[in-house]
Scaffold this motif. Structure first.
Motif, short mmCIF file in Angstrom:
data_model
loop_
_atom_site.label_atom_id
_atom_site.label_comp_id
_atom_site.label_asym_id
_atom_site.label_seq_id
_atom_site.Cartn_x
_atom_site.Cartn_y
_atom_site.Cartn_z
N TYR A 1 0.81 -1.22 0.00
CA TYR A 1 0.00 0.00 0.00
C TYR A 1 0.85 1.27 0.00
N THR A 2 2.02 1.19 -0.60
CA THR A 2 2.91 2.36 -0.62
C THR A 2 2.98 3.04 -1.99
N HIS A 3 2.14 2.62 -2.92
CA HIS A 3 2.23 3.15 -4.28
C HIS A 3 0.86 3.54 -4.81
N GLY A 4 0.80 4.70 -5.42
CA GLY A 4 -0.30 5.15 -6.27
C GLY A 4 -1.69 4.76 -5.85
N ALA A 5 -2.37 4.01 -6.73
CA ALA A 5 -3.78 3.70 -6.55
C ALA A 5 -4.04 2.78 -5.37
N GLY B 1 7.87 7.60 11.37
CA GLY B 1 7.57 8.78 10.58
C GLY B 1 7.73 8.54 9.09
N VAL B 2 8.79 7.82 8.71
CA VAL B 2 8.99 7.48 7.29
C VAL B 2 7.85 6.60 6.80
N LEU B 3 7.47 5.61 7.61
CA LEU B 3 6.38 4.71 7.25
C LEU B 3 5.08 5.48 7.04
N LEU B 4 4.75 6.38 7.96
CA LEU B 4 3.54 7.19 7.83
C LEU B 4 3.59 8.06 6.58
N PHE B 5 4.71 8.72 6.37
CA PHE B 5 4.89 9.58 5.19
C PHE B 5 4.65 8.78 3.91
N GLU B 6 5.24 7.60 3.84
CA GLU B 6 5.15 6.78 2.63
C GLU B 6 3.73 6.29 2.39
N LEU B 7 3.03 5.87 3.44
CA LEU B 7 1.68 5.37 3.28
C LEU B 7 0.70 6.47 2.90
N LEU B 8 1.01 7.72 3.29
CA LEU B 8 0.12 8.84 2.99
C LEU B 8 0.46 9.53 1.67
N ALA B 9 1.74 9.58 1.33
CA ALA B 9 2.18 10.33 0.14
C ALA B 9 2.52 9.44 -1.05
N GLY B 10 2.70 8.15 -0.82
CA GLY B 10 3.06 7.26 -1.92
C GLY B 10 4.52 7.35 -2.31
N PRO C 1 16.02 18.68 4.89
CA PRO C 1 14.77 18.48 5.60
C PRO C 1 13.81 17.64 4.76
N ALA C 2 12.95 16.89 5.42
CA ALA C 2 11.95 16.13 4.69
C ALA C 2 10.98 17.08 3.99
N PRO C 3 10.45 16.69 2.82
CA PRO C 3 9.45 17.53 2.16
C PRO C 3 8.23 17.72 3.06
N ASP C 4 7.50 18.80 2.82
CA ASP C 4 6.28 19.06 3.57
C ASP C 4 5.19 18.09 3.13
N LEU C 5 4.74 17.24 4.05
CA LEU C 5 3.72 16.25 3.71
C LEU C 5 2.43 16.92 3.26
N GLY C 6 2.09 18.07 3.87
CA GLY C 6 0.86 18.76 3.50
C GLY C 6 0.87 19.24 2.07
N SER C 7 2.03 19.55 1.51
CA SER C 7 2.12 19.98 0.12
C SER C 7 1.94 18.81 -0.83
N LEU C 8 2.41 17.63 -0.42
CA LEU C 8 2.28 16.44 -1.26
C LEU C 8 0.90 15.83 -1.17
N ARG C 9 0.25 16.01 -0.04
CA ARG C 9 -1.10 15.45 0.18
C ARG C 9 -1.98 16.54 0.79
#
Length: 292
Positions: free
Chosen positions: A106-110, A204-213, A233-241
Motif C-alpha cells: 500500500y505504498t504506491h499510487g492507486a 515517521g517514514v512509514l507514515l509519510f510513505e503510506l500517505l504520500a506514496g 529536511p523532509a518535504p512538507d507532507l501537506g504539500s504532497l497530500r
C-alpha cells in the motif's frame, strides 16, 4: 491460502520444511510443520555472509539477539516466536504463520489506503513499539515490509526483529550499516547506537510513505540518500497530500526531525496523538480496519 505442507521434506529441530514463502536481506522463510503438533509455522533460516569469519560471527550474534529479544515480547500486535536453534547450516527461528500481506503493498499510487485506516494501523504499530521499548527492545528495522495486515481478522502484526537489540547492547563496529537506510534516522546512519527515537523516526517514514506514496528521502545512489537523510529536511507532507489535518502533518514532521531530542518523547505520545487525530477526523475513537 498457503498450500499444505508436503509429507516429505527436510526436518530441522522437529519441524518439517516445505516451500519458500519469503526472502529478505537477512534470511529465507519456509512454510513448515511442527511434527509433534501438526501446527503450520514459519521457519526462518539466517543467511550468513560468505567469507569473513568475523562478519559471520557478528551476523550470528545479531540473530541470537533477535531470538532472545523477540521471545520475551508477548503482545497481540507483535509476531509470536515459537522456537529457535542452530545446526551445521547455521541458526534458525520458528514463528507463528501469519496471514495477509505487508504494508509494502500500500505504498504506491492507486493502492494507497484511506487516511483513517493508515492512522489506525500506525497507532497500533506505535503501541506495539511502546510495549517493546518498555521491555528494553529496539526494533531497528521498522518499515512497511515488516508490518503485516490481515484485513479479514483485522489484525496488525509487527514482524522481523532481525536487527532488534537490547537498548543497552554493545554498539556495532564503526562503518557497519544495519537496517534499511531509507528508514534509518540520521544518527543511526552516522554510527550512533540505536534507541527508541530511531524507531520513531522510522515510524515517521512509514507514515509519510503510506500517505504520500513516496518516502521523504529518495535518491539514485546510497551515498546521495545518506547525504539527503543527514542534511536535507523532509518535504512538507501537506504539500504532497493537500487536505491532511494540520496536526497530522506536524506530527510526521516531528517524527522526521533530524535531532532525536526534537522528536516526540516516546511511542505512547505518538500513539495517543494518532488516536486524537482519528477522533477529530471521524468523530469516534474506534475507526475499524476494513475487511477484505
Amino acid at each position: 491460502m498457503l498450500p499444505p505442507t508436503p509429507a516429505a521434506g527436510p526436518v530441522v529441530g522437529g519441524y518439517r520444511l516445505a516451500g519458500l514463502i519469503g526472502s529478505g536481506q537477512h534470511g529465507d522463510v519456509h512454510l513448515a510443520t511442527d511434527i509433534a503438533s501438526g501446527e503450520q509455522v514459519a521457519f526462518k533460516r539466517l543467511r550468513l555472509p560468505a567469507g569473513d569469519p568475523r562478519r559471520r560471527g557478528d551476523t550470528q550474534r545479531r540473530f541470537t539477539a533477535e531470538t532472545d529479544a523477540t521471545r520475551r515480547l508477548q503482545h497481540p500486535d507483535i509476531v509470536r516466536v515459537i522456537g529457535a536453534g542452530s545446526d551445521e547450516a547455521g541458526p534458525w527461528l520458528v514463528m507463528e504463520l501469519l496471514c495477509g500481506c505487508s504494508l509494502e503493498r500500500y505504498t504506491h499510487g492507486a493502492r494507497l489506503l484511506p487516511e483513517p485506516v493508515v492512522l489506525r494501523v500506525a497507532e497500533r504499530v506505535a503501541r506495539a513499539l511502546a510495549y517493546a521499548h518498555g521491555q528494553g527492545v529496539v526494533h531497528r528495522d521498522l518499515k512497511p515490509a515488516n508490518v503485516m495486515v490481515d484485513w479479514a481478522s483485522r489484525r496488525v502484526t509487527l514482524t522481523d526483529f532481525g536487527l532488534a537489540r537490547g537498548v543497552d547492547a554493545e554498539s556495532t563496529r564503526t562503518g557497519l550499516v544495519l537496517g534499511s537506510p531509507a528508514y534509518m534516522a540520521p544518527e543511526q546512519l552516522a554510527g550512533a547506537a540505536a534507541d527508541a527515537r530511531g524507531d520513531l523516526y522510522a515510524l515517521g517514514v512509514l507514515l509519510f510513505e503510506l500517505l504520500a506514496g513516496r518516502r521523504p528521502h529518495e535518491a539514485p545512489s546510497l551515498g546521495e540518500l545518506l547525504r539527503d537523510v543527514a542534511e536535507r529536511p523532509a518535504p512538507d507532507l501537506g504539500s504532497l497530500r493537500p487536505g491532511l489535518p494540520a496536526a497530522l502533518v506536524e506530527l510526521v514532521a516531528r517524527l522526521l526531525a533530524k535531532r532525536p531530542a526534537e522528536r516526540p518523547a516516546d511511542a505512547v505520545v505518538v500513539a495517543d496523538a494518532l488516536h486524537d487525530i482519528i477522533r477529530a477526523i471521524d468523530g469516534t475513537a474506534a475507526v475499524p480496519l476494513p475487511r477484505s
